[in-house]
Design a protein around this motif. Structure first.
Motif, PDB file in Angstrom:
ATOM      1  N   LEU A 229       0.731  -1.182   0.150  1.00 10.05           N
ATOM      2  CA  LEU A 229      -0.059   0.032   0.010  1.00 10.05           C
ATOM      3  C   LEU A 229       0.901   1.090  -0.033  1.00 10.05           C
ATOM      4  CD1 LEU A 229      -2.334  -1.095   2.743  1.00 10.05           C
ATOM      5  CD2 LEU A 229      -2.863  -0.954   0.440  1.00 10.05           C
ATOM      6  N   VAL A 230       0.430   2.339  -0.748  1.00 11.97           N
ATOM      7  CA  VAL A 230       1.090   3.657  -0.583  1.00 11.97           C
ATOM      8  C   VAL A 230       1.139   4.208   0.843  1.00 11.97           C
ATOM      9  CG1 VAL A 230      -0.874   4.887  -1.147  1.00 11.97           C
ATOM     10  CG2 VAL A 230       1.411   5.742  -1.865  1.00 11.97           C
ATOM     11  N   ALA A 231       2.373   4.629   1.083  1.00 12.18           N
ATOM     12  CA  ALA A 231       2.481   5.248   2.627  1.00 12.18           C
ATOM     13  C   ALA A 231       2.739   6.663   2.407  1.00 12.18           C
ATOM     14  CB  ALA A 231       3.837   4.679   3.132  1.00 12.18           C
ATOM     15  N   CYS A 232       1.909   7.603   3.289  1.00 12.99           N
ATOM     16  CA  CYS A 232       2.073   8.891   3.377  1.00 12.99           C
ATOM     17  C   CYS A 232       1.714   9.352   4.643  1.00 12.99           C
ATOM     18  CB  CYS A 232       1.256   9.606   2.201  1.00 12.99           C
ATOM     19  SG  CYS A 232       1.712  11.516   2.226  1.00 12.99           S
ATOM     20  N   VAL A 233       2.496   9.505   5.643  1.00 13.03           N
ATOM     21  CA  VAL A 233       2.218   9.739   7.139  1.00 13.03           C
ATOM     22  C   VAL A 233       2.647  11.069   7.572  1.00 13.03           C
ATOM     23  CG1 VAL A 233       2.183   8.883   9.551  1.00 13.03           C
ATOM     24  CG2 VAL A 233       1.939   7.245   7.416  1.00 13.03           C
ATOM     25  N   GLY A 234       2.015  11.598   8.459  1.00 13.24           N
ATOM     26  CA  GLY A 234       2.709  12.957   8.908  1.00 13.24           C
ATOM     27  C   GLY A 234       2.170  13.265  10.403  1.00 13.24           C
ATOM     28  N   GLU A 235       2.882  13.902  11.075  1.00 10.11           N
ATOM     29  CA  GLU A 235       3.072  13.766  12.577  1.00 10.11           C
ATOM     30  C   GLU A 235       1.654  14.324  12.972  1.00 10.11           C
ATOM     31  OE1 GLU A 235       5.184  15.766  16.588  1.00 10.11           O
ATOM     32  OE2 GLU A 235       6.076  15.570  14.422  1.00 10.11           O
ATOM     33  N   ASP A 236       1.227  15.489  12.072  1.00  9.22           N
ATOM     34  CA  ASP A 236      -0.043  16.332  12.113  1.00  9.22           C
ATOM     35  C   ASP A 236      -0.804  16.367  10.782  1.00  9.22           C
ATOM     36  OD1 ASP A 236       1.351  18.192  10.969  1.00  9.22           O
ATOM     37  OD2 ASP A 236       1.810  19.212  12.964  1.00  9.22           O
ATOM     38  N   GLU A 237      -1.559  16.968  10.650  1.00  7.69           N
ATOM     39  CA  GLU A 237      -2.412  17.027   9.222  1.00  7.69           C
ATOM     40  C   GLU A 237      -1.689  17.939   8.200  1.00  7.69           C
ATOM     41  OE1 GLU A 237      -5.391  16.392   6.382  1.00  7.69           O
ATOM     42  OE2 GLU A 237      -5.112  15.596   8.313  1.00  7.69           O
ATOM     43  N   ALA A 238      -0.895  18.959   8.677  1.00  7.37           N
ATOM     44  CA  ALA A 238      -0.338  19.953   7.742  1.00  7.37           C
ATOM     45  C   ALA A 238       0.975  19.025   7.244  1.00  7.37           C
ATOM     46  CB  ALA A 238       0.280  21.101   8.602  1.00  7.37           C
ATOM     47  N   SER A 239       1.628  18.292   8.058  1.00 13.20           N
ATOM     48  CA  SER A 239       2.813  17.526   7.571  1.00 13.20           C
ATOM     49  C   SER A 239       2.213  16.512   6.578  1.00 13.20           C
ATOM     50  CB  SER A 239       3.763  17.118   8.519  1.00 13.20           C
ATOM     51  OG  SER A 239       2.889  16.277   9.370  1.00 13.20           O
ATOM     52  N   PHE A 240       1.157  15.907   6.949  1.00 14.39           N
ATOM     53  CA  PHE A 240       0.700  14.832   6.020  1.00 14.39           C
ATOM     54  C   PHE A 240       0.391  15.602   4.636  1.00 14.39           C
ATOM     55  CE2 PHE A 240      -3.765  13.094   4.723  1.00 14.39           C
ATOM     56  CZ  PHE A 240      -2.920  12.043   3.961  1.00 14.39           C
ATOM     57  N   ALA A 241      -0.465  16.611   4.789  1.00  9.67           N
ATOM     58  CA  ALA A 241      -0.950  17.399   3.243  1.00  9.67           C
ATOM     59  C   ALA A 241       0.531  17.709   2.821  1.00  9.67           C
ATOM     60  CB  ALA A 241      -1.541  18.490   3.616  1.00  9.67           C
ATOM     61  N   ARG A 242       1.417  18.056   3.110  1.00  7.57           N
ATOM     62  CA  ARG A 242       2.737  18.401   2.399  1.00  7.57           C
ATOM     63  C   ARG A 242       3.438  17.349   1.990  1.00  7.57           C
ATOM     64  NH1 ARG A 242       3.900  21.569   7.196  1.00  7.57           N
ATOM     65  NH2 ARG A 242       5.290  19.995   7.965  1.00  7.57           N
ATOM     66  N   ARG A 243       3.269  16.269   2.620  1.00  8.90           N
ATOM     67  CA  ARG A 243       4.078  14.911   1.738  1.00  8.90           C
ATOM     68  C   ARG A 243       2.930  14.509   0.634  1.00  8.90           C
ATOM     69  NH1 ARG A 243       6.275  13.020   7.420  1.00  8.90           N
ATOM     70  NH2 ARG A 243       8.371  13.349   6.887  1.00  8.90           N
ATOM     71  N   ALA A 244       1.668  14.643   0.814  1.00  8.96           N
ATOM     72  CA  ALA A 244       0.736  14.085  -0.061  1.00  8.96           C
ATOM     73  C   ALA A 244       1.247  15.122  -1.407  1.00  8.96           C
ATOM     74  CB  ALA A 244      -0.490  14.217   0.543  1.00  8.96           C
ATOM     75  N   ALA A 245       1.260  16.231  -1.295  1.00  4.25           N
ATOM     76  CA  ALA A 245       1.647  17.216  -2.500  1.00  4.25           C
ATOM     77  C   ALA A 245       2.904  16.856  -2.968  1.00  4.25           C
ATOM     78  CB  ALA A 245       1.588  18.738  -1.814  1.00  4.25           C
ATOM     79  N   ALA A 246       3.759  16.503  -2.333  1.00  7.58           N
ATOM     80  CA  ALA A 246       5.423  16.192  -2.725  1.00  7.58           C
ATOM     81  C   ALA A 246       4.880  15.077  -3.634  1.00  7.58           C
ATOM     82  CB  ALA A 246       6.296  15.811  -1.616  1.00  7.58           C
ATOM     83  N   ILE A 247       4.175  14.248  -3.606  1.00  9.17           N
ATOM     84  CA  ILE A 247       4.127  12.833  -4.386  1.00  9.17           C
ATOM     85  C   ILE A 247       2.921  13.259  -5.525  1.00  9.17           C
ATOM     86  CG2 ILE A 247       5.206  11.445  -2.869  1.00  9.17           C
ATOM     87  CD1 ILE A 247       2.620  10.364  -2.097  1.00  9.17           C
ATOM     88  N   GLY A 248       2.462  14.156  -5.525  1.00  7.65           N
ATOM     89  CA  GLY A 248       1.323  14.551  -6.294  1.00  7.65           C
ATOM     90  C   GLY A 248      -0.043  13.954  -6.357  1.00  7.65           C
ATOM     91  N   ARG A 249      -0.231  13.371  -4.921  1.00  6.61           N
ATOM     92  CA  ARG A 249      -1.684  12.856  -4.680  1.00  6.61           C
ATOM     93  C   ARG A 249      -2.404  13.741  -3.779  1.00  6.61           C
ATOM     94  NH1 ARG A 249      -0.247   7.216  -5.503  1.00  6.61           N
ATOM     95  NH2 ARG A 249      -2.329   6.627  -4.535  1.00  6.61           N
ATOM     96  N   GLU A 250      -3.705  13.399  -3.629  1.00  2.00           N
ATOM     97  CA  GLU A 250      -4.812  14.333  -2.834  1.00  2.00           C
ATOM     98  C   GLU A 250      -4.848  13.525  -1.626  1.00  2.00           C
ATOM     99  OE1 GLU A 250      -6.019  17.112  -3.403  1.00  2.00           O
ATOM    100  OE2 GLU A 250      -5.243  17.407  -5.215  1.00  2.00           O
ATOM    101  N   PRO A 251      -4.688  14.162  -0.471  1.00  6.06           N
ATOM    102  CA  PRO A 251      -5.104  13.655   0.853  1.00  6.06           C
ATOM    103  C   PRO A 251      -6.133  12.622   1.210  1.00  6.06           C
ATOM    104  CG  PRO A 251      -4.264  15.958   1.334  1.00  6.06           C
ATOM    105  CD  PRO A 251      -4.666  15.642  -0.228  1.00  6.06           C
ATOM    106  N   ALA A 252      -7.437  13.127   0.484  1.00  7.63           N
ATOM    107  CA  ALA A 252      -8.502  12.196   0.663  1.00  7.63           C
ATOM    108  C   ALA A 252      -8.361  11.020  -0.226  1.00  7.63           C
ATOM    109  CB  ALA A 252      -9.671  13.063   0.214  1.00  7.63           C
ATOM    110  N   GLU A 253      -7.690  10.978  -1.356  1.00 10.93           N
ATOM    111  CA  GLU A 253      -7.594   9.816  -2.088  1.00 10.93           C
ATOM    112  C   GLU A 253      -6.507   8.791  -1.480  1.00 10.93           C
ATOM    113  OE1 GLU A 253      -5.113   7.364  -4.684  1.00 10.93           O
ATOM    114  OE2 GLU A 253      -4.509   9.537  -4.156  1.00 10.93           O
ATOM    115  N   LEU A 254      -5.449   9.480  -0.982  1.00  6.44           N
ATOM    116  CA  LEU A 254      -4.756   8.656  -0.331  1.00  6.44           C
ATOM    117  C   LEU A 254      -5.314   8.060   0.845  1.00  6.44           C
ATOM    118  CD1 LEU A 254      -1.476  10.958  -0.010  1.00  6.44           C
ATOM    119  CD2 LEU A 254      -1.652   8.808  -1.322  1.00  6.44           C
TER     120      LEU A 254
END
Length: 308
Positions: A229-254
């Motif tokens: 499974l694709v992994a994208c984890v953040g300590e909080d919502e902001a860091s999760f959103a930054r990592r999602a953007a870095a790989i070109g994916r939407e947080p809801a889809e992830l």
């Protein structure tokens, strides 16, 4: 439940970049470092990169790492003749001191075949079944004995079945989301059955299909049940959103399809996966430059740092 890091170097990665991720993976205590076996980027991106060959890079990692298990998720039967594949994997197992695993599948990405002049037959499941029989048969043939195989697609005559791997049995991973042939092949040949990017509600019924195949095969040796499974984890919502953007994916889809979200969300998801019978998770890491992400994954996955 154990955890492995899974990379997609066809999206653009040098050997040195893969090595940095593999070394951090090992240092953090993850069970394995795996890579895809593809030769062409999927989707948009920098066209200036060059692909790396899976078993060539794994040979390098076999010498440049000490503990972590190494393998493919998964190699395609279209790329290599089974006798050559058995030699390659056994060589890398020797180079690693017995840390190699082989994931093998039918292949699916037609464009990379046409780009490199690799034949891409329509009916590939029969190739997979014969390759599994040949590769495992060559490895399991006793020293001094000979191995022959006469199939519809491959024929081996009086092979010395060398070289031998270090491991008594190299773990074989069969991946796929089918409910008929894939579970049957896993029950007959594999040490692990992997579901790559399954819908969460399909995991339990697909493993139930594996149970039925194991019962029909009267197999006693267990089969490890895993998901990628694709992994994208953040300590909080902001860091999760930054990592999602870095790989070109939407947080809801992830969140819908992956091990994704904040640490507490992911811990809840892992509990549900365990309830569905998942014993191993391959965490697909798409931003190979974000080594801090591996630290984050190690913290929620509860792996222990290894003394170096």
């Amino acid at each position: 439940m154990d955890f492995r890091i899974f990379t997609e170097p066809q999206q653009g990665a040098s050997y040195d970049e893969l090595l940095a991720v593999a070394l951090r993976t090992e240092q953090l205590g993850f069970d394995g470092f795996f890579r895809s076996d593809h030769y062409l980027r999927m989707g948009d991106g920098d066209p200036g990169y060059g692909p790396t060959d899976a078993w060539t890079t794994l040979a390098g990692l076999a010498r440049d790492t000490d503990r972590v298990r190494l393998g493919t998720l998964v190699s395609s039967v279209t790329y290599r003749q089974p006798g050559i594949l058995a030699v390659q994997v056994a060589n890398v197992d020797q180079m690693s001191g017995g840390r190699v695993e082989l994931g093998l599948g039918t292949g699916w990405f037609a464009e990379e075949h046409s780009a490199l002049g690799i034949p891409f037959p329509e009916r590939r499941f029969d190739l997979l079944e014969e390759q599994l029989a040949i590769v495992t048969g060559l490895w399991q043939t006793p020293r001094g004995a000979r191995f022959s195989f006469d199939g519809d697609h491959y024929r081996l005559d009086d092979s010395p079945a060398l070289p031998k791997p270090v491991q008594e049995r190299i773990p074989v991973i069969v991946g796929g989301l089918g409910e008929r042939r894939t579970p049957r092949l896993a029950a007959e040949f594999a040490d692990e059955h992997n579901l790559s990017f399954p819908a969460f509600d399909r995991i339990r019924p697909l493993f139930a299909a594996l149970d039925r195949a194991i019962e029909r095969a009267e197999r006693e040796r267990p089969v490890v049940r895993s998901v990628a499974l694709v992994a994208c984890v953040g300590e909080d919502e902001a860091s999760f959103a930054r990592r999602a953007a870095a790989i070109g994916r939407e947080p809801a889809e992830l969140r819908e399809h992956g091990v994704a979200g904040t640490r507490s969300e992911v811990q809840d998801l892992l509990g549900r996966l365990a309830d569905d019978g998942v014993e191993r998770v391959y965490l697909q890491v798409l931003d190979l430059g974000d080594l801090d992400h591996l630290d984050e994954l190690a913290s929620f996955a509860a792996v222990s740092p290894v003394a170096r």
